[in-house]
Design a protein around this motif. Structure first.
Motif, short mmCIF file in Angstrom:
data_model
loop_
_atom_site.label_atom_id
_atom_site.label_comp_id
_atom_site.label_asym_id
_atom_site.label_seq_id
_atom_site.Cartn_x
_atom_site.Cartn_y
_atom_site.Cartn_z
N TRP A 34 3.60 -2.95 3.61
CA TRP A 34 3.33 -4.24 2.98
C TRP A 34 3.17 -5.30 4.06
O TRP A 34 3.43 -5.08 5.23
N SER A 75 3.04 -1.06 -7.74
CA SER A 75 1.96 -0.21 -7.25
C SER A 75 2.23 1.21 -7.71
O SER A 75 3.38 1.66 -7.71
N GLN A 76 1.15 1.86 -8.08
CA GLN A 76 1.31 3.22 -8.60
C GLN A 76 0.75 4.23 -7.63
O GLN A 76 -0.23 3.96 -6.94
N GLN A 116 7.90 -1.28 -6.00
CA GLN A 116 7.86 -2.75 -5.89
C GLN A 116 8.62 -3.17 -4.64
O GLN A 116 9.60 -2.55 -4.26
N SER A 171 0.85 -1.19 0.00
CA SER A 171 0.00 0.00 0.00
C SER A 171 0.88 1.24 0.00
O SER A 171 1.91 1.29 0.68
#
Lengths: 229, 606
Positions: free
Chosen positions: B206, B277-278, B260, B190
């Motif tokens: 995470w 994740s963006q 990542q 997240s």
């Protein structure tokens, strides 16, 4: 002629000789695939067994306190140094004082550990079943006891291998769990049942601590570490 | 222990305990189900009496098909059939140290349908086991479940490729489960933007992979994350240790970032990178106040300097930065005279005419506070006073001159009430006093007094007197007598009797007003101006001295009782005191109880 034959054999077998020289026990390395690494070294094995026992001990502590918090009312709780309760493993000939322990040989230490492990496998399985019957037993407690049960079985294998490696003994066939040290009967009274299970968990906690100490002592003997007394 | 050498010889060790229709081959407890080449470990074979039915059925189909193919292809492929190539074990991995999977790479199949089998042997054991699960791990894999996995022993693993013409064995591989741990990527990565005192930063969180048992300590994982912005190609790597949280600072606002995470156990392999994740970093413009203040201050300063330089000419700039040294400001000092070198002229010029009591250059602050009490003499003296008016007025107007008359020529403020009953006797006394006054007056230096008693009256001409009347109040007795007498002296009119109804005015220097009842009177100084002249008439009460508080302070009664005893006593005391002073005192010594305003002030040195 015989010398020549021997020389010929040596020449023919030199790959084997070469390979045997590599067939030493492995040193510590991270790469997995090493064709000549035959078996796990003794030190590594001992370390793994020690880590295993310490983990089991830690989880047993957590389980015991969790059980205590949930099921045992405050006045009935066992104090730390209380020797009033008797563990069933008292019957096993295991030294209890530090002096005795230090006089024990390696063989005796390892066999003590093995005896303890083997005698606890069955009671833990039993404990799993009884905990299922309690209302309000949390999931975490059940998971922990299952985990301990599984790991204990694995530990037994480990100790057997260790004994074989350190003492060069063969596989032990006798299992102490067959001796029926642990006797249980289904208690109908809830309080009695709870108290028995509570004592069981406390005893397991004590015994796993004992195992950890034995192994630590063993480790200290086999290393040059000056930290060990 | 040597690794077993596996040779495809039928005369290798075999176990004769295989059931019928199952043939043993190879090393170890392997029984063949010949029809379908389905290999069974010995333990399985013990329970089997025959090949599995499905196996037999499939085998028939396969056999039929293979014969057909052979028939078709015989002219072309007859010579290419051979035993299968040597397979290789590519890798074995354990995701959580409780199970593991091994993969192999098949080689050429020799033109015939080839089956693969994996056999393993535990350390220090002769028993060969076959892989329990070929499907969970995918194609060309073998999965070892929990019961088959042990961390205490090494596994010796071999893969066998078999076709109709024979078998080929791969090189054996030893596996230690603890060292082949490669966890799954971390989960639930997240990203969130948080603020730290106005500066935003990125927080990455995470969770460990689901299967890895980090809670009990079975596996200890360390984490690593990498980040890059959308526009770049280079990843920036950060090591997070065992924590599951990481803050990244100094990111560019408005950019899109990809993150990542991966993990690794103590001894083992790095996991794969988690899926990216963006997050888009928000636009922000930080109001760094101090920076703006400094910047604006510097700009303003530069601007100011430029303006100054542009508008100021050379001379004035020089004048501003290097002001000229001021010359001496001594009054009467003439540089030209100095240049001429005539010392006498210089010094004469330096002498100030009205030194030391020049009003314009009054150095003594005490003198500034000199305020005079006007004492009014009775009506008979009006003419006398009137005559002296000019003098008094004149002295009022002008600053002090060398005549020394200033203070004495002015009007007095002390009001004489009781001049009336004494008019007969006063004449003689007054004449005597007059002379004294005159003498004394001549000696007065150039003393002046401040013009107005501030704030006490609304009549400017008689302001002093008015003020004093309010302060002093009416007074009677000997005081008035003497004042009257004093007032006569200044009047250059002979033998004029003072009518009791008239008031005489005298001046007293007042330093300060303490209360309504108290006035701090100012000594005249070195015998100058100690005899205030008599001047105009005013219908006022006069004050009686109550007591002397100190050498400087004279307590005057606001309303004086009729009895003159007090006044006499006071006057007497004053008279005694006044003996200490110089000229003023001497003149009043003979008078006895006469309160001479001038005499009140003893000589005090400053």
């Amino acid at each position: 002629m015989t010398g020549l034959r021997e020389a010929l054999w040596a020449v023919l077998l030199w790959p084997c000789l070469l390979s045997t020289s590599f067939l030493l026990e492995c040193t510590d390395q991270d790469q997995v695939i090493h064709p000549y690494c035959l078996s796990i070294s003794q030190d590594k094995l001992l370390d793994r067994v020690m880590q295993h026992v310490e983990l089991i001990f830690r989880v047993s502590e957590e389980s015991c306190s969790l059980f205590e918090d949930i099921f045992v009312p405050f006045p009935l709780r066992l104090q730390r140094n209380q020797e009033a309760y008797a563990c069933f493993t008292k019957a096993i000939p295991i030294p209890n004082s530090i002096g005795e322990v230090q006089q024990m040989s390696d063989k005796w230490l390892l066999h003590s550990v093995l005896m303890l492990v083997q005698s606890w496998i069955e009671p833990l399985v039993y404990l799993q079943t009884t905990l299922d019957h309690y209302d309000g037993a949390p999931e975490m407690l059940l998971n922990k006891t299952k985990w301990m049960s599984d790991k204990l079985i694995s530990l037994e294998h480990g100790v057997v291998v260790l004994i074989k490696k350190m003492l060069n003994e063969g596989l032990l066939t006798t299992s102490y769990s067959d001796q029926g040290l642990f006797r249980y009967d289904m208690q109908t009274d809830m309080v009695e049942s709870v108290m028995r299970d509570y004592i069981l968990l406390s005893c397991f906690k004590k015994d796993s601590h004992k195992m950890a100490i034995f192994l630590k002592l063993l480790k200290c003997r086999h290393t040059d570490n000056s930290n060990c007394a | 222990m040597f690794p077993p050498t596996l040779r495809a010889e039928p005369t290798a060790r075999f176990y004769p305990s295989c059931p019928p229709r199952l043939r043993s081959d190879l090393v170890g407890p392997i029984c063949f189900c010949v029809e379908c080449h389905h290999r069974l470990s010995k333990t399985h074979a013990e329970t089997l009496t025959d090949c599995p039915h499905a196996c037999r059925a499939a085998m028939r189909n396969v056999q039929g098909l293979s014969w057909l193919i052979l028939l078709v292809l015989t002219p072309h492929t007859k010579g290419d059939l051979s035993r299968p190539g040597k397979p290789t074990l590519t890798s074995c991995r354990s995701p959580e140290k409780e199970t593991f999977t091994c993969w192999w790479q098949p080689a050429s199949d020799g033109g015939l349908p080839t089956t693969y089998a994996l056999y393993y042997r535990k350390e220090n054991s002769e028993i060969m086991y076959e892989c329990p699960d070929y499907f969970t791990g995918g194609e060309n894999s073998c999965f070892f479940n929990k019961n088959n996995t042990s961390i205490w022993v090494n596994y010796n693993i071999t893969v066998v490729a078999t076709n109709r013409l024979g078998s080929t064995f791969s090189d054996p591989v030893d596996v230690d489960v603890v060292y082949i741990v490669q966890p799954n990527p971390p989960e639930n990565v997240s990203l969130s933007v948080m603020e730290d005192k106005g500066w935003p930063f990125l927080r990455v969180a995470w969770a460990p992979p689901r299967k890895a048992d980090t809670r009990s300590g079975w596996i200890t994982l360390i984490y690593e994350l990498r980040i890059r912005s959308d526009a770049e190609n280079e990843w920036e790597t950060h090591v997070a240790g065992q924590q599951k949280l990481f803050n990244i600072f100094s990111l560019r606002s408005g950019s899109l970032y990809l993150v990542q995470v991966r993990c690794k156990p103590d001894h083992g392999f790095w996991s794969d990178w988690s899926s990216p994740s963006q997050i888009r970093f928000p636009e922000y413009f930080h109001q760094e106040k101090s920076a703006w203040i400094v910047t604006s201050a510097v700009c303003a300063f530069i601007f100011l300097i430029i303006t100054v330089l542009l508008h100021m000419n050379h001379g004035s700039l020089k004048h501003c930065l290097l002001p000229p040294v001021p010359g001496p400001k001594i009054k009467g000092f003439d540089e030209q005279l100095l240049k001429k070198g005539n010392s006498e002229d210089i010094f004469n010029a330096l002498v100030v005419s009205d030194f030391p009591m020049s009003w314009s250059s009054s150095s003594n602050s005490e003198d500034l506070l000199v305020e005079l009490l006007e004492v009014y003499i009775p009506e008979e003296r009006e003419t006398m006073l009137g005559a002296s008016k000019d003098l008094g007025g004149g002295s009022f107007k002008t600053s002090d001159s060398d005549s020394g008359r200033g203070s004495c020529d002015s009007r007095t403020l002390l009001i004489d009430k009781c001049g009336r009953p004494k008019e007969h006797e006063d004449g003689a006394e007054e004449r005597v006093e007059r002379e004294d006054w005159e003498d004394a007056r001549d000696d007065t230096g150039g003393r002046t007094w401040p013009s107005v008693f501030p704030g006490l009256s609304d009549r400017p001409q008689r302001s002093l007197s008015d003020g004093l009347s309010q302060v002093l109040g009416p007074s009677e007795g000997q005081v008035c007598k003497q004042i009257k007498a004093r007032s006569d002296i200044d009047i250059a009119v002979s033998g004029h009797k003072v009518s009791p109804a008239r008031w005489s005015v005298e001046y007293v220097g007042v330093q300060a007003v303490v209360n309504d009842d108290m006035v701090i009177l100012q000594p005249w100084g070195s015998g100058e101006g100690c005899t205030p002249p008599l001047s105009s008439l005013q219908e006022r009460d006069y004050s009686q001295v109550k007591q002397v508080r100190s050498d400087d302070t004279l307590l005057l009664l606001h309303k004086v009782s009729e009895g003159t005893a007090d006044g006499r006593e006071a006057a007497t005391s004053f008279g005694n005191m006044s003996q200490k002073s110089a000229t003023c005192m001497n003149s009043t010594a003979a008078t006895g109880g006469y309160v001479d305003a001038a005499a009140v002030f003893p000589m005090t040195t400053y």
